[in-house]
Scaffold this motif. Structure first.
Motif, PDB file in Angstrom:
ATOM      1  N   LEU A   1     -12.199   7.778  -3.638  1.00  0.00           N
ATOM      2  CA  LEU A   1     -10.906   7.101  -3.736  1.00  0.00           C
ATOM      3  C   LEU A   1     -10.048   7.416  -2.509  1.00  0.00           C
ATOM      4  CD1 LEU A   1      -8.805   5.593  -5.392  1.00  0.00           C
ATOM      5  CD2 LEU A   1      -8.373   7.650  -6.647  1.00  0.00           C
TER       6      LEU A   1
ATOM      7  N   LEU B   1       0.800  -1.222   0.000  1.00  0.00           N
ATOM      8  CA  LEU B   1       0.000   0.000   0.000  1.00  0.00           C
ATOM      9  C   LEU B   1       0.835   1.275   0.000  1.00  0.00           C
ATOM     10  CD1 LEU B   1      -2.906  -0.768   2.439  1.00  0.00           C
ATOM     11  CD2 LEU B   1      -3.077  -0.216   0.054  1.00  0.00           C
TER      12      LEU B   1
ATOM     13  N   ALA C   1     -11.423   5.661   0.535  1.00  0.00           N
ATOM     14  CA  ALA C   1     -11.103   4.237   0.618  1.00  0.00           C
ATOM     15  C   ALA C   1      -9.690   4.031   1.129  1.00  0.00           C
ATOM     16  CB  ALA C   1     -11.260   3.587  -0.752  1.00  0.00           C
ATOM     17  N   VAL C   2      -8.785   4.967   0.802  1.00  0.00           N
ATOM     18  CA  VAL C   2      -7.410   4.816   1.267  1.00  0.00           C
ATOM     19  C   VAL C   2      -7.282   5.179   2.734  1.00  0.00           C
ATOM     20  CG1 VAL C   2      -5.077   5.611   0.954  1.00  0.00           C
ATOM     21  CG2 VAL C   2      -6.507   5.235  -0.990  1.00  0.00           C
TER      22      VAL C   2
ATOM     23  N   LYS D   1     -10.566   4.455 -12.383  1.00  0.00           N
ATOM     24  CA  LYS D   1     -10.572   4.848 -10.976  1.00  0.00           C
ATOM     25  C   LYS D   1     -11.391   3.882 -10.142  1.00  0.00           C
ATOM     26  CE  LYS D   1      -9.509   9.659 -11.050  1.00  0.00           C
ATOM     27  NZ  LYS D   1     -10.006  11.014 -11.127  1.00  0.00           N
TER      28      LYS D   1
ATOM     29  N   TYR E   1     -17.866  12.966 -12.727  1.00  0.00           N
ATOM     30  CA  TYR E   1     -16.721  12.063 -12.655  1.00  0.00           C
ATOM     31  C   TYR E   1     -15.754  12.496 -11.564  1.00  0.00           C
ATOM     32  CZ  TYR E   1     -12.504   9.669 -14.219  1.00  0.00           C
ATOM     33  OH  TYR E   1     -11.378   8.901 -14.288  1.00  0.00           O
TER      34      TYR E   1
ATOM     35  N   ILE F   1     -16.587   2.250   5.563  1.00  0.00           N
ATOM     36  CA  ILE F   1     -16.695   1.522   4.280  1.00  0.00           C
ATOM     37  C   ILE F   1     -18.080   1.702   3.673  1.00  0.00           C
ATOM     38  CG2 ILE F   1     -17.389  -0.792   4.984  1.00  0.00           C
ATOM     39  CD1 ILE F   1     -15.186  -1.716   3.135  1.00  0.00           C
TER      40      ILE F   1
ATOM     41  N   PHE G   1      -8.068  -1.052  -3.674  1.00  0.00           N
ATOM     42  CA  PHE G   1      -7.745  -0.482  -2.367  1.00  0.00           C
ATOM     43  C   PHE G   1      -8.623  -1.076  -1.283  1.00  0.00           C
ATOM     44  CE2 PHE G   1      -5.467   3.401  -3.967  1.00  0.00           C
ATOM     45  CZ  PHE G   1      -4.329   3.121  -3.268  1.00  0.00           C
ATOM     46  N   ILE G   2      -9.934  -1.171  -1.563  1.00  0.00           N
ATOM     47  CA  ILE G   2     -10.835  -1.743  -0.543  1.00  0.00           C
ATOM     48  C   ILE G   2     -10.442  -3.182  -0.259  1.00  0.00           C
ATOM     49  CG2 ILE G   2     -13.206  -2.456  -0.113  1.00  0.00           C
ATOM     50  CD1 ILE G   2     -14.143  -0.037  -1.561  1.00  0.00           C
TER      51      ILE G   2
ATOM     52  N   VAL H   1     -15.655  11.023  -7.888  1.00  0.00           N
ATOM     53  CA  VAL H   1     -15.100   9.714  -7.563  1.00  0.00           C
ATOM     54  C   VAL H   1     -13.774   9.860  -6.813  1.00  0.00           C
ATOM     55  CG1 VAL H   1     -14.389   7.515  -8.559  1.00  0.00           C
ATOM     56  CG2 VAL H   1     -16.262   8.732  -9.524  1.00  0.00           C
TER      57      VAL H   1
ATOM     58  N   ILE I   1      -9.294   1.019  -9.277  1.00  0.00           N
ATOM     59  CA  ILE I   1      -8.328   1.362  -8.223  1.00  0.00           C
ATOM     60  C   ILE I   1      -9.015   1.342  -6.858  1.00  0.00           C
ATOM     61  CG2 ILE I   1      -6.815   3.178  -7.378  1.00  0.00           C
ATOM     62  CD1 ILE I   1      -6.344   3.994 -10.220  1.00  0.00           C
ATOM     63  N   ILE I   2     -10.245   1.873  -6.803  1.00  0.00           N
ATOM     64  CA  ILE I   2     -10.974   1.862  -5.521  1.00  0.00           C
ATOM     65  C   ILE I   2     -11.218   0.435  -5.061  1.00  0.00           C
ATOM     66  CG2 ILE I   2     -13.131   2.475  -4.390  1.00  0.00           C
ATOM     67  CD1 ILE I   2     -13.342   4.854  -6.069  1.00  0.00           C
TER      68      ILE I   2
END
Lengths: 91, 239, 85, 117
Positions: free
Chosen positions: C64, B116, C67-68, D65, C57, C41, D72-73, C60, D68-69
Motif C-alpha cells: 500500500l 491524493l 503504491a502511494v 486494503k 495480511y 508498479i 491509489f494505482i 499488504v 485502497i491499493i
C-alpha cells in the motif's frame, strides 16, 4: 526453485543499477539509478520477510532521498539541453 | 615536522585500535541461541508479548528497550533541520518575493494532487498510529506525511506552510517525548520505563506508552521534514 | 494453482529485466523516468502477490505504501525536467 | 462459491501478469518517448490493478486494503505519466516522425504567449 531464480535475477538487477549510478556522468540519471537500487533492495527485504525494513527503505529510499537529491541538482547544475539538441538532430 | 607528528599520531591510534580489535573473538556465535531466554534476543522475543502487550516486537525494541536511542535519533534530525534553516533561511530577507515555482502545473495534476493529498496524509497518520500492530512507525509515517505536503508544495503556487505553527508542534512533540521519559523516572522506575500495561494484545489500545511515543515521534518527523523540503524549495536556482 | 503463480512471477521478472534494459539504454531522461515508474508498479503487484504466497495480511501494508510513494519521485523528476520546480 | 472465486482470482492474476509483461515489452519495442509512455502506463496500470484485485478475490477478508491499493494505482500512475509527457513536450522532445498529427503544439504556443504577455 523459482524463488532462488528470482533472487538471483534481482541481485543482478541491483548490481546493474548500482554500477550504472556510479559510472554515469549525468547526475539526474545517477539519482534515478539510486532510486532503482532502493526499489529492488526493498523487494529483497520483503522476500527475506523483514517488512519493517522494507517499509523504511520504501519510505526513505524511494521518495525522500530521490526528492532531496533532485532539489539539490536543481539548486546546483546539470547540463541536459545539449543532450536534447543532439538527439533532435539525429531524428 | 608536521608530517612526522601526523605519522606518530597515526601509529598511536593504530596501536590502540589493533589492541581493541585483538580482544574481539571472531568466528564465534556471540549472539547465542535465540530460543533460550538467557540471551538478549531470546529475552526480547519471549518477554515482549507477555509483559508489554505489543504485537510487533521490533517496535517494542525500538521504542521501549532502546528508547533512549530513539530520542537521540530524533535529536539528530532536529539538529539537521535547525542547521539547514539557520543557513538557508536568510535568503528570504535579501530577495523580497521568493517564488517557489517557475511554471504553474497543469489542471489534471492539480486535481489529482487535491484528491491524493488528504489520503496520503491519512495513510501516514494510520502508519504511525498503528506502529505497534503493523510494520512501520513514527519515522516512516512522518516521512509519508511530509511527502504528501511536498506534492502540495510542488503543484500549487499559493500553498504555504505556517512556520510559527510548525515550530510550536515540533517543540510540543519534543517536550512531550522527554516528559514521558521523566514521568517514568518520577513514578519510581527508569527513564522511559513502560510502566502502564493497559489494553489487550492486538488491539489499538495496547502496549502502554509505546503508541503515544510513536505518535509524538511521527508528528515531530513530519514537521521537521516538511520544513526541510519547504526551505530547500524556496532557494532560487542559479541561472 | 502453483503453476500459474510460477508463470506470473516469471513474467514479472522478464518485465523487470526489460524495463532495466530501457533504463540503461533510453536516450532521454523521460525514458528513464518511465522505466523507473514501470519498475515500481511491477514491484507493487509482486508485493501483493507475495503477501498471498506468504499468507500474511500485514504484508499488504508495505505494498500500500509502495503504491502511494512510487509515483512521487517520478512526478518530482517530471517537474524538474519541465524546468518548473 | 469459494472455488469459483478462486478460479476467477487466479484468472485475474494471470491476466495481470501478462499485461505487466506486455507493458514492459512495449517499453522496449516502441519507437519514441510518447508511444513508450502510452504502453508503459496503460498496460502496466491494468496489469497491476488486475493482479491486486485477483489477490483480493483469493482472500475476501483483505478486500478493503486491496481496494485502497487499486484506487491509489488508478489515480497515481496516469498522473505521473501525464506529468512526464507534458514535461518532455515542453522540453522539446519531438514526436515520432511517421505520424504527422501534433495537436498539442497550438495549445502550448497559446499558453506560452499568455504567460509571456
Amino acid at each position: 526453485m523459482i524463488f532462488i531464480i528470482l533472487l538471483i535475477i534481482m541481485a543482478v538487477l541491483l548490481l546493474a543499477a548500482a554500477v550504472y549510478s556510479i559510472v554515469h556522468r549525468d547526475l539526474l540519471f545517477a539519482v534515478m539509478g539510486t532510486g532503482i537500487v532502493s526499489v529492488v533492495l526493498s523487494l529483497f527485504f520483503y522476500l527475506l520477510q523483514a517488512p519493517d525494513v522494507a517499509l523504511t527503505e520504501a519510505a526513505i529510499g524511494i521518495a525522500l532521498t530521490t526528492i532531496i537529491f533532485i532539489i539539490t541538482i536543481r539548486n546546483t547544475t546539470r547540463d541536459e539541453d545539449e543532450i536534447i539538441d543532439k538527439e533532435n538532430e539525429k531524428l | 615536522m608536521k608530517n612526522v607528528f601526523i605519522i606518530i599520531l597515526l601509529v598511536v591510534i593504530g596501536y590502540f585500535l589493533a589492541n581493541t580489535f585483538a580482544d574481539i573473538p571472531f568466528g564465534e556465535n556471540r549472539i547465542g541461541d535465540i530460543e533460550s531466554s538467557e540471551t538478549v534476543a531470546g529475552y526480547y522475543l519471549s518477554n515482549t508479548v507477555e509483559k508489554s502487550k505489543v504485537a510487533n516486537v521490533i517496535t517494542a525494541i525500538v521504542v521501549n528497550y532502546r528508547g533512549l536511542d530513539t530520542l537521540g535519533e530524533v535529536t539528530v534530525l532536529f539538529l539537521a533541520s535547525t542547521g539547514l534553516a539557520s543557513i538557508l533561511y536568510r535568503r528570504k530577507e535579501e530577495e523580497e518575493d521568493v517564488e517557489r515555482l517557475n511554471l504553474p502545473s497543469s489542471r489534471i495534476m492539480r486535481t489529482g494532487v487535491r484528491v491524493l493529498f488528504p489520503s496520503i496524509v491519512l495513510l501516514g497518520i494510520y502508519v504511525f498510529i498503528h506502529g505497534h500492530l503493523t510494520p512501520g512507525g513514527g519515522f516512516q509515517g512522518g516521512t509519508i506525511v511530509a511527502t504528501g505536503f511536498l506534492l502540495m508544495l510542488i503543484s500549487y503556487k499559493g500553498f504555504n506552510t505556517n512556520h510559527n505553527r510548525m515550530v510550536w508542534i515540533e517543540s510540543l512533540a519534543g517536550l512531550s517525548f522527554v516528559g514521558i521519559g521523566i514521568w517514568g523516572l518520577l513514578s519510581g522506575n527508569t527513564f522511559l520505563e513502560n510502566s502502564t500495561n493497559v489494553g489487550v494484545l492486538n488491539s489499538l489500545i495496547s502496549g502502554g506508552l509505546i503508541p503515544i511515543i510513536y505518535i509524538v515521534v511521527g508528528f515531530k518527523v513530519a514537521v521537521e521534514l516538511t520544513g526541510i523540503l519547504d526551505i530547500l524549495l524556496k532557494i532560487k536556482p542559479k541561472k | 494453482m502453483t503453476i500459474i503463480l510460477t508463470i506470473v512471477f516469471t513474467l514479472m521478472a522478464i518485465g523487470l529485466i526489460l524495463s532495466m534494459f530501457r533504463f540503461v539504454k533510453g536516450p532521454r531522461s523521460g525514458d528513464r523516468a518511465m522505466a523507473l515508474d514501470t519498475f515500481s508498479i511491477i514491484i507493487t503487484a509482486a508485493m501483493v502477490l507475495l503477501a498471498h504466497v506468504f499468507e500474511r495480511y500485514i504484508y499488504v501494508d508495505v505494498a500500500l505504501i509502495y503504491a502511494v510513494l512510487g509515483f512521487v519521485g517520478v512526478i518530482v523528476i517530471a517537474r524538474y525536467i519541465e524546468g518548473a520546480l | 462459491m469459494m472455488e469459483i472465486l478462486e478460479y476467477i482470482g487466479m484468472a485475474l492474476i494471470l491476466i495481470g501478469g501478462i499485461f505487466l509483461f506486455l507493458g514492459a515489452l512495449g517499453l522496449v519495442r516502441m519507437p519514441d518517448l510518447y508511444t513508450r509512455l502510452q504502453a508503459g502506463t496503460k498496460a502496466s496500470t491494468l496489469g497491476a490493478m488486475s493482479t491486486v484485485l485477483g489477490v483480493g478475490l483469493l482472500h475476501p477478508d483483505w478486500i478493503l486494503k486491496i481496494l485502497i491499493i487499486v484506487i491509489f494505482i488508478g489515480v497515481a500512475n496516469p498522473l505521473s505519466s501525464h506529468a512526464l509527457a507534458r514535461a518532455s513536450y515542453r522540453k522539446g522532445v519531438i514526436p515520432f516522425s511517421k505520424n504527422n498529427i501534433d495537436k498539442y503544439k497550438k495549445a502550448v504556443k497559446k499558453q506560452i504567449k499568455n504567460l509571456t504577455s
